[in-house]
Design a protein around this motif. Structure first.
Motif, PDB file in Angstrom:
ATOM      1  N   ASN A  73       0.809  -1.221   0.000  1.00 10.17           N
ATOM      2  CA  ASN A  73       0.000   0.000   0.000  1.00 10.17           C
ATOM      3  C   ASN A  73       0.841   1.270   0.000  1.00 10.17           C
ATOM      4  O   ASN A  73       0.307   2.360  -0.152  1.00 10.17           O
ATOM      5  CB  ASN A  73      -0.930   0.021   1.217  1.00 10.17           C
ATOM      6  CG  ASN A  73      -2.012  -1.026   1.107  1.00 10.17           C
ATOM      7  OD1 ASN A  73      -2.328  -1.505   0.022  1.00 10.17           O
ATOM      8  ND2 ASN A  73      -2.577  -1.399   2.229  1.00 10.17           N
ATOM      9  N   GLN A  74       2.127   1.146   0.230  1.00  8.70           N
ATOM     10  CA  GLN A  74       3.034   2.300   0.306  1.00  8.70           C
ATOM     11  C   GLN A  74       4.382   1.851  -0.272  1.00  8.70           C
ATOM     12  O   GLN A  74       5.283   1.495   0.473  1.00  8.70           O
ATOM     13  CB  GLN A  74       3.170   2.721   1.766  1.00  8.70           C
ATOM     14  CG  GLN A  74       3.871   4.022   1.988  1.00  8.70           C
ATOM     15  CD  GLN A  74       3.640   4.463   3.409  1.00  8.70           C
ATOM     16  OE1 GLN A  74       2.605   5.030   3.709  1.00  8.70           O
ATOM     17  NE2 GLN A  74       4.593   4.184   4.289  1.00  8.70           N
ATOM     18  N   PRO A  75       4.511   1.856  -1.605  1.00 11.44           N
ATOM     19  CA  PRO A  75       5.646   1.190  -2.251  1.00 11.44           C
ATOM     20  C   PRO A  75       6.994   1.903  -2.192  1.00 11.44           C
ATOM     21  O   PRO A  75       7.978   1.360  -2.687  1.00 11.44           O
ATOM     22  CB  PRO A  75       5.187   1.029  -3.698  1.00 11.44           C
ATOM     23  CG  PRO A  75       4.161   2.081  -3.900  1.00 11.44           C
ATOM     24  CD  PRO A  75       3.509   2.308  -2.572  1.00 11.44           C
ATOM     25  N   THR A  76       7.063   3.102  -1.584  1.00 12.39           N
ATOM     26  CA  THR A  76       8.362   3.773  -1.452  1.00 12.39           C
ATOM     27  C   THR A  76       8.481   4.425  -0.084  1.00 12.39           C
ATOM     28  O   THR A  76       7.482   4.783   0.538  1.00 12.39           O
ATOM     29  CB  THR A  76       8.578   4.871  -2.520  1.00 12.39           C
ATOM     30  OG1 THR A  76       7.620   5.893  -2.334  1.00 12.39           O
ATOM     31  CG2 THR A  76       8.488   4.325  -3.920  1.00 12.39           C
ATOM     32  N   SER A  77       9.719   4.586   0.350  1.00 10.01           N
ATOM     33  CA  SER A  77       9.982   5.340   1.579  1.00 10.01           C
ATOM     34  C   SER A  77       9.795   6.827   1.268  1.00 10.01           C
ATOM     35  O   SER A  77       9.793   7.215   0.098  1.00 10.01           O
ATOM     36  CB  SER A  77      11.391   5.045   2.087  1.00 10.01           C
ATOM     37  OG  SER A  77      12.363   5.418   1.127  1.00 10.01           O
ATOM     38  N   PRO A  78       9.632   7.668   2.295  1.00 12.56           N
ATOM     39  CA  PRO A  78       9.369   9.092   2.045  1.00 12.56           C
ATOM     40  C   PRO A  78      10.391   9.768   1.118  1.00 12.56           C
ATOM     41  O   PRO A  78      10.015  10.566   0.265  1.00 12.56           O
ATOM     42  CB  PRO A  78       9.396   9.717   3.439  1.00 12.56           C
ATOM     43  CG  PRO A  78       8.993   8.608   4.344  1.00 12.56           C
ATOM     44  CD  PRO A  78       9.594   7.367   3.732  1.00 12.56           C
ATOM     45  N   GLU A  79      11.658   9.435   1.246  1.00 13.27           N
ATOM     46  CA  GLU A  79      12.677  10.069   0.406  1.00 13.27           C
ATOM     47  C   GLU A  79      12.983   9.237  -0.839  1.00 13.27           C
ATOM     48  O   GLU A  79      13.847   9.579  -1.631  1.00 13.27           O
ATOM     49  CB  GLU A  79      13.952  10.333   1.209  1.00 13.27           C
ATOM     50  CG  GLU A  79      14.816   9.127   1.454  1.00 13.27           C
ATOM     51  CD  GLU A  79      14.155   8.046   2.298  1.00 13.27           C
ATOM     52  OE1 GLU A  79      14.385   6.864   2.005  1.00 13.27           O
ATOM     53  OE2 GLU A  79      13.397   8.361   3.232  1.00 13.27           O
ATOM     54  N   GLN A  80      12.269   8.124  -1.014  1.00 12.20           N
ATOM     55  CA  GLN A  80      12.322   7.231  -2.174  1.00 12.20           C
ATOM     56  C   GLN A  80      13.649   6.486  -2.332  1.00 12.20           C
ATOM     57  O   GLN A  80      13.983   6.032  -3.416  1.00 12.20           O
ATOM     58  CB  GLN A  80      11.945   7.987  -3.452  1.00 12.20           C
ATOM     59  CG  GLN A  80      10.552   8.554  -3.350  1.00 12.20           C
ATOM     60  CD  GLN A  80      10.026   9.089  -4.648  1.00 12.20           C
ATOM     61  OE1 GLN A  80      10.607   8.897  -5.699  1.00 12.20           O
ATOM     62  NE2 GLN A  80       8.884   9.748  -4.571  1.00 12.20           N
ATOM     63  N   SER A  81      14.376   6.296  -1.242  1.00 13.14           N
ATOM     64  CA  SER A  81      15.605   5.514  -1.317  1.00 13.14           C
ATOM     65  C   SER A  81      15.325   4.015  -1.274  1.00 13.14           C
ATOM     66  O   SER A  81      16.121   3.214  -1.771  1.00 13.14           O
ATOM     67  CB  SER A  81      16.546   5.880  -0.169  1.00 13.14           C
ATOM     68  OG  SER A  81      15.996   5.476   1.068  1.00 13.14           O
ATOM     69  N   THR A  82      14.210   3.644  -0.688  1.00 15.10           N
ATOM     70  CA  THR A  82      13.837   2.238  -0.546  1.00 15.10           C
ATOM     71  C   THR A  82      12.467   2.067  -1.185  1.00 15.10           C
ATOM     72  O   THR A  82      11.547   2.833  -0.906  1.00 15.10           O
ATOM     73  CB  THR A  82      13.793   1.838   0.937  1.00 15.10           C
ATOM     74  OG1 THR A  82      15.072   2.135   1.526  1.00 15.10           O
ATOM     75  CG2 THR A  82      13.498   0.364   1.107  1.00 15.10           C
ATOM     76  N   ARG A  83      12.351   1.054  -2.055  1.00 10.52           N
ATOM     77  CA  ARG A  83      11.084   0.873  -2.770  1.00 10.52           C
ATOM     78  C   ARG A  83      10.870  -0.588  -3.136  1.00 10.52           C
ATOM     79  O   ARG A  83      11.817  -1.364  -3.210  1.00 10.52           O
ATOM     80  CB  ARG A  83      11.054   1.734  -4.021  1.00 10.52           C
ATOM     81  CG  ARG A  83      12.152   1.393  -5.012  1.00 10.52           C
ATOM     82  CD  ARG A  83      12.177   2.354  -6.198  1.00 10.52           C
ATOM     83  NE  ARG A  83      13.367   2.198  -6.991  1.00 10.52           N
ATOM     84  CZ  ARG A  83      14.482   2.873  -6.830  1.00 10.52           C
ATOM     85  NH1 ARG A  83      14.589   3.768  -5.883  1.00 10.52           N
ATOM     86  NH2 ARG A  83      15.515   2.672  -7.617  1.00 10.52           N
ATOM     87  N   LEU A  84       9.614  -0.900  -3.379  1.00  9.07           N
ATOM     88  CA  LEU A  84       9.304  -2.220  -3.904  1.00  9.07           C
ATOM     89  C   LEU A  84       9.682  -2.233  -5.372  1.00  9.07           C
ATOM     90  O   LEU A  84       9.522  -1.234  -6.082  1.00  9.07           O
ATOM     91  CB  LEU A  84       7.814  -2.534  -3.747  1.00  9.07           C
ATOM     92  CG  LEU A  84       7.301  -2.649  -2.310  1.00  9.07           C
ATOM     93  CD1 LEU A  84       5.823  -3.028  -2.320  1.00  9.07           C
ATOM     94  CD2 LEU A  84       8.100  -3.657  -1.501  1.00  9.07           C
ATOM     95  N   GLY A  85      10.165  -3.370  -5.838  1.00  5.01           N
ATOM     96  CA  GLY A  85      10.526  -3.518  -7.243  1.00  5.01           C
ATOM     97  C   GLY A  85       9.309  -3.796  -8.096  1.00  5.01           C
ATOM     98  O   GLY A  85       8.179  -3.894  -7.597  1.00  5.01           O
ATOM     99  N   ALA A  86       9.539  -3.941  -9.379  1.00 10.88           N
ATOM    100  CA  ALA A  86       8.449  -4.171 -10.330  1.00 10.88           C
ATOM    101  C   ALA A  86       7.834  -5.557 -10.148  1.00 10.88           C
ATOM    102  O   ALA A  86       6.660  -5.755 -10.443  1.00 10.88           O
ATOM    103  CB  ALA A  86       8.970  -4.001 -11.751  1.00 10.88           C
ATOM    104  N   SER A  87       8.596  -6.507  -9.649  1.00 10.38           N
ATOM    105  CA  SER A  87       8.098  -7.870  -9.452  1.00 10.38           C
ATOM    106  C   SER A  87       7.720  -8.092  -7.997  1.00 10.38           C
ATOM    107  O   SER A  87       8.266  -7.453  -7.098  1.00 10.38           O
ATOM    108  CB  SER A  87       9.180  -8.885  -9.827  1.00 10.38           C
ATOM    109  OG  SER A  87       9.583  -8.702 -11.152  1.00 10.38           O
ATOM    110  N   ASN A  88       6.820  -9.029  -7.762  1.00 14.18           N
ATOM    111  CA  ASN A  88       6.429  -9.394  -6.411  1.00 14.18           C
ATOM    112  C   ASN A  88       7.638  -9.962  -5.662  1.00 14.18           C
ATOM    113  O   ASN A  88       8.399 -10.747  -6.204  1.00 14.18           O
ATOM    114  CB  ASN A  88       5.309 -10.440  -6.465  1.00 14.18           C
ATOM    115  CG  ASN A  88       4.672 -10.672  -5.127  1.00 14.18           C
ATOM    116  OD1 ASN A  88       4.685  -9.816  -4.259  1.00 14.18           O
ATOM    117  ND2 ASN A  88       4.106 -11.846  -4.949  1.00 14.18           N
ATOM    118  N   GLY A  89       7.825  -9.531  -4.433  1.00 11.73           N
ATOM    119  CA  GLY A  89       8.907 -10.052  -3.612  1.00 11.73           C
ATOM    120  C   GLY A  89      10.231  -9.335  -3.777  1.00 11.73           C
ATOM    121  O   GLY A  89      11.248  -9.809  -3.289  1.00 11.73           O
TER     122      GLY A  89
END
Length: 181
Positions: free
Chosen positions: A61-77
Motif C-alpha cells: 500500500n506504500q511502495p516507497t519510503s518518504p525520500e524514495q531511497s527504498t522501494r518495492l521492485g516491479a516484481s512481487n517479492g
C-alpha cells in the motif's frame, strides 16, 4: 557465490560502483495457492533500530519510503535500495516476508513453503552478490520473518541474512521495531 546462513553477512565494499541494491525474495508455495496469494514483502528503514513512523514502512500500500531511497521492485517479492540516497540517520533496512492475515481463513505459516530464499544483486549490472540458504526449512510456525538486513558499519554497507521469525504477520514486525499495531 556461497549461500549465507542466518547470522552470516557480506560486505558490499567489494562490489565496485554499487549504488542500487536489489533483494529478491523467491519462494515456492507448491500447491499452497492460498498461501502464495497471501505472501507479502516489506522493507523497514530503521533509525536507532526503530521505525521513525508508519510513513517509513515500504509495502504494497506504500511502495516507497518518504525520500524514495527504498522501494518495492516491479516484481512481487522485490525490494530495491538506492544506497546513495538512504538518509544518514538510517542505519539498517530490514526486509520482511509475511503472510497477510485473513479473518476466518485457516492459519498458514512460512514453514509451509517448499522453499524461501533471498537473492541479492547489483540492480544496475544484474550481477549476483549473495543469496541465502533456504529459510523456509528453519522458519518454524511463524507468519513473518526478517529475511535480510542491509546495514551500515561506519561508512561501509553490509548484507546480513537474518532468519528471525515471529507470529502476527507484518503488524508483529512493526511492533518488533517500535510501532504499535
Amino acid at each position: 557465490m556461497s549461500d549465507l546462513v542466518p547470522g552470516a553477512n557480506v560486505s558490499l565494499r567489494e562490489v565496485p560502483g554499487l549504488r542500487l541494491l536489489r533483494i529478491s525474495l523467491e519462494w515456492d508455495a507448491g500447491r499452497e495457492n492460498v498461501l502464495d496469494e497471501r505472501l507479502g514483502v516489506a522493507a523497514l528503514p530503521l533509525v536507532d533500530e526503530k521505525l521513525p513512523g508508519r510513513s517509513h514502512v515500504v509495502f504494497g500500500n506504500q511502495p516507497t519510503s518518504p525520500e524514495q531511497s527504498t522501494r518495492l521492485g516491479a516484481s512481487n517479492g522485490v525490494v530495491e535500495i538506492d544506497l546513495d540516497a538512504v538518509p544518514a540517520d538510517v542505519g539498517r533496512v530490514a526486509v520482511i516476508v509475511f503472510i497477510h492475515p485473513r479473518p476466518g481463513a485457516a492459519r498458514r505459516s512460512l514453514s509451509q513453503l517448499r522453499s524461501l530464499r533471498a537473492v541479492v544483486t547489483d540492480a544496475e549490472k544484474g550481477t549476483p552478490i549473495t543469496r541465502s540458504v533456504d529459510l523456509a526449512k528453519s522458519a518454524g510456525n511463524v507468519t513473518a520473518l526478517i529475511a535480510v538486513e542491509v546495514y551500515r558499519r561506519g561508512s561501509e554497507w553490509k548484507v546480513k541474512v537474518n532468519g528471525q521469525g515471529f507470529d502476527g504477520g507484518l503488524d508483529a514486525g512493526l511492533a518488533q521495531f517500535g510501532l504499535p499495531a
